[in-house]
Design a protein around this motif. Sequence first.
Motif: not given
Length: 427
Positions: A10, A14, A112-113
């Motif tokens: 992930q 990201n 975004v995270i």
Amino acid sequence: MKEYIDSLPQDFINFFLVTVFSLLIGLSQRRINLQSNSKKFFGSDRTFTLIGILGFILYILEPQCMSLYAGGGLILGVILTANYALKMYHFKRYGITAIITAFLTYCMAPLVITQPMWLSLLVVVIILLITEMKETFINFAKRLNNDEFVTLAKFILIVGIILPMLPDTPIVEGISLTPYKIWLATVVISIISYSSYLLNKFVFPKSGIMLSGILGGIYSSTATVVILAKKCKTAGEQDVKEYAAAVIAAICMMYVRVLVIVAIFNQVLFAKMLVYFLIMIAVCGSISAFLHFYQRKREEIIYHEETKVDENPLEFRVALIFALLFIVFTIATKYTIEYFGTMGLNVLSVLSGIGDITPFLLTLFDGKYDVTNTMIGLATFQAIISSNALKLAYGIGFSGNRKGFSRALTWALCIIVGVNILLLFFM
């Protein structure tokens, strides 16, 4: 492919997204710099990309208390402040758009995270649009007059403040007339009229006669007929049929406008009347197109400022008059049906065509009367027929009985009224 993407870490996804988004913002800034042929702006594509990457690194290293991320933001703020001070001192430039954009780029990582993908994309799109549309905003601002924001404030007041505050309890026992319904009718018409006003003023500021008829018909078909007829009185001979075509286009949009109102206030009646309205829209549209293209030799767009209907559609005086008419027609319709039945409703529908038929139609669509939807549909078309007959009188009268205009308008409206009457027998 999806399985492969799901298998990626992930943090990698990201980081990739933050880098791409930051690069896009930087490329936008680079284009602005190149277009202005100036070195006076802060940063470009590489600078903004690195700012985004810096924000990502500092955020993931300490995501809980975010002291590293906050410290990086503080240092970035000092750098940007120094850059801004030098720019003001040496170049006398005071804009801070690029600096604010740099801060937004630095915020990409936590966005975004922690947030859904759609929100991150929306933020990037908005940043790109706002930074790229400087000239558009300047041109738009030039078209604004002193009253535009007052008009917008009135619109917000009418729709967002007054309407929710009104009670939805009947004023008179036995009549489904409440303050909320009265103002809701005013709000719906105001929204339609204001939308037409904005299109006419800002989207199509130099519309031709035909487009003025279409947009004016959304606002008020009667007012549009009067304005076009007055202008036709002094127009060149080659333009006469164009004015007649625009009048029929305005009447066509009246049918569209009424159909939209039916859809909002009475969905059962909308389903029943849809075909009939589509037939009338097709008839009016065909006649308008025929008049527009028949014997039309010139290619240039005809434009006359006087044909535009750009009066303020949100004057409180107009809104209050509309609300008063809505109350009058609601009470009149209630007691007309109660004491005179369908015959009285037929007479009232014809008489309503003398003025603005919209308050009467809204009364029919929204009220709970002891009549069938078929009878309401008949009354609706009878009111429209009466209104169209009055528009013919307006057109001939205000044009000074201009020969080509009056003749074209007469046969066109005779066809429209004839088809409208014919449809009454099929309801």
